[in-house]
Each structure stands twice: as structure tokens, then as C-alpha cells.
Design an enzyme around this catalytic site. Structure first.
Site, PDB file in Angstrom:
ATOM      1  NE  ARG A 137      -4.276  -1.399   0.099  1.00 43.85           N
ATOM      2  CZ  ARG A 137      -4.459  -2.483  -0.668  1.00 43.85           C
ATOM      3  NH1 ARG A 137      -3.478  -2.864  -1.471  1.00 43.85           N
ATOM      4  NH2 ARG A 137      -5.578  -3.150  -0.623  1.00 43.85           N
TER       5      ARG A 137
ATOM      6  CD  GLU B 115      -2.841   3.786  -5.332  1.00 39.74           C
ATOM      7  OE1 GLU B 115      -3.758   2.955  -5.515  1.00 39.74           O
ATOM      8  OE2 GLU B 115      -1.738   3.502  -4.824  1.00 39.74           O
TER       9      GLU B 115
ATOM     10  CG  HIS C 229      -3.195   0.018  -6.962  1.00 40.33           C
ATOM     11  ND1 HIS C 229      -3.621   0.630  -5.816  1.00 40.33           N
ATOM     12  CD2 HIS C 229      -3.215  -1.309  -6.689  1.00 40.33           C
ATOM     13  CE1 HIS C 229      -3.909  -0.268  -4.885  1.00 40.33           C
ATOM     14  NE2 HIS C 229      -3.661  -1.469  -5.406  1.00 40.33           N
TER      15      HIS C 229
END
Length: 309
Positions: free
Chosen positions: A224, A252, A271
Site C-alpha cells: 500500500r 493515490e 496500481h
């Protein structure tokens, strides 16, 4: 639990996607937008990487008993989890995809594949390079957050002739405790982050952590974004002392103009860790099995919060 379990699933043809619904399951579709009747929904599967709307809708399900995510991470759902609701994650679903990507990021960075792409776009064939590419052979790879994805990564690294150092929150046979990092980090040529996002791991990779890495070390983040202190990473990248290859960032999505985009020595993937053809069949098997378990009163697997069922 009634004779028929109402399930809310994110696929327009849930029976087709799952290869048939288990007996005792009545499913309806929701992936955002217009909502169906929610009063009797007991089992909810939010859409993969779902929007805030898809997550917040759990507050409108008074009969809800189970939330089954399609992701290994679940921190975004915890604030919406009321008492009595069981939360299950998708442990195991993303092992193959994420492990493959981690290997790909290491090799792309080590063999400087982004440079090759730029040369191809320019139609250039350099006559020679001033330096050799790095090889994964004879390197030490430290896997931080050694769980099922870490095991999958190690299986894929087997054959690359590299040493694996395993690190988890607690020590166990063959796995170091996270408290040993100050002694382990200086040994590592590659550090792969696979930790969940928790209060303990948020910002864990800070300036002190990065300073312990040897010159030329490669940091790979497929965990993460919030696990890494972005400002600390930027400071190290600007010196070109270390390298990074990341699938996740903080913030993000990474906004246009953010300094990470133009920092030296970094490869950024937007991602895509779980987004491969390996995902759909694995998540379908998990959800169908969980629905069948719930409908027949068997214990659910992958329970991460709330009461076991």
C-alpha cells in the site's frame, strides 16, 4: 438466516460469473449507480477497487451479516463495519498476480527496461552502454510482510539464484521478526514490501528505514502506498543512492505534476498488482465457496474482522 439468502454481488450475471449460484442463494446486482432493494441483503461483495459509494452502501443494509471483499486489503471498509457484521478478505486470490508483478518490477528495474522502451520510441539503437545491467542472480531479496503472497513470490524467485530473507511481524521458523530489520536491511539488495496498511505499518518506510539500505538497493512496493513516507523516498531518490519500483503510491492516484513522476531511479506502475487474467477465476471460486458455506452454515474462511461465522 432464512431459507433463502439475499446476496448483493457486483457482476451483472453473477450465476454465469460464478459458474452457478449455490442452492439457497438469491443474488442481485450492484456496482454503483441505481441501487436495488437493500433491506434483506445478508451477504455483500463490493466491486473490486470499488468507489466510496460502493463501500458506504453497507450502511443501508440492516440485515447485513457478511462482507466479502475482492481485495486482500480491507482497511477502507473498517470504518463502515458495524457490530455483528463479519468481514472476510480475499487472501490468496491475488497471490499469483501480485507475485508476478513484483518479479516483473525487479527485473524491469534491474535490466533497465524503461530505458529500452524510450529508445524504441525514439527509434534509437545505442552503440554501447557505459554500465552493465544488474542481474538478480547472487542478490539478496528481503520480503517484508511474509504471508501467502510472500510465499508465492519466493516460489517465483526460486531459480533466479538469489537469497531470500523473510520478515514478518512475528518470528517463526525460517522467518525473521520485524524488530530485526536494523540488522537485516543493510544486507538486502532488494526489499519487497508486502505489508498490509495498518496503524503500525503506516509510514514505516521512513527516512531512518531508507538510510539503512545499501547504496544501489531497490525498494519494491506492491503493498500500500501509505506504508512508505513519500517525502523520505523522494529525498533518497533525488540523491540517486537507491532505486524504487512501485505499484502503489501515496497519494493515490498520483496527481499530474507530482514530483514522484519526474524523480530519478523510479519505475511507477498504476496500481495493477491484482489486475491480471489470474484474478477472475480465483475470486469467483472464493466467492462461490463463501456463499455456499454461509448458506449451509459452515464456517467462513478469511475472516479478518467481526464475529466468526
Amino acid at each position: 438466516m432464512g431459507d433463502v439468502v439475499k446476496a448483493l454481488l457486483p457482476w451483472e450475471d453473477p450465476a454465469g460469473f460464478l459458474g452457478g449460484l449455490p442452492a439457497g442463494i438469491d443474488a442481485q446486482y450492484y456496482a454503483g449507480g441505481e441501487r436495488p432493494a437493500l433491506d434483506s441483503v445478508e451477504f455483500y461483495v463490493p466491486g473490486y477497487m470499488g468507489s466510496s459509494e460502493v463501500i458506504e452502501v453497507v450502511g443501508e443494509m440492516p440485515a447485513l451479516k457478511v462482507i466479502q471483499t475482492q481485495t486482500a486489503g480491507y482497511e477502507n471498509l473498517l470504518p463502515h463495519l458495524r457490530e455483528g457484521v463479519t468481514l472476510c478478505n480475499a487472501r490468496g486470490v491475488h497471490d499469483a498476480s501480485t507475485a508476478e508483478l513484483a518479479v516483473g518490477l525487479i527485473l524491469a528495474s534491474y535490466r533497465r527496461l524503461p530505458r529500452a522502451v524510450k529508445n524504441q520510441e525514439r527509434g534509437e539503437w545505442p552503440s554501447e552502454y557505459q554500465e552493465l545491467d544488474d542481474s538478480l542472480a547472487d542478490r539478496t531479496v528481503l520480503i517484508l510482510g511474509y504471508g501467502s503472497i510472500g510465499e508465492a513470490l519466493e516460489r517465483r524467485l526460486d531459480g533466479f539464484e538469489c537469497e531470500i530473507v523473510r520478515v514478518a511481524r512475528r518470528a517463526r521458523d525460517g522467518v525473521h521478526a520485524i524488530a530485526e530489520l536494523p540488522e537485516l536491511l543493510p544486507r538486502a539488495d532488494v526489499v519487497v514490501l508486502l505489508t498490509p496498511a495498518t496503524a503500525e505499518t503506516r509510514g514505516m518506510v521512513d527516512g531512518k528505514f531508507l538510510a539503512q539500505l545499501k547504496d544501489g538497493a531497490l525498494l519494491v512496493n506492491v503493498a500500500r502506498g501509505v506504508v512508505v513516507d513519500t517525502d523520505a523516498l523522494l529525498a533518497e531518490l533525488k540523491t540517486e543512492r537507491i532505486r524504487a519500483a512501485v505499484d502503489v503510491t501515496d497519494p493515490e492516484p498520483l496527481p499530474a505534476g507530482h514530483p514522484l513522476w519526474s524523480a530519478p531511479n523510479i519505475l511507477i506502475n498504476p496500481h495493477r498488482g491484482g489486475a491480471s487474467t489470474a484474478f477472475s477465476p480465483r475470486v469467483a471460486r472464493l466467492v462461490r465457496a463463501q456463499l455456499e458455506r454461509y448458506a449451509t452454515g459452515q464456517p467462513l474462511i478469511n475472516v479478518v474482522a467481526g464475529p466468526p461465522r
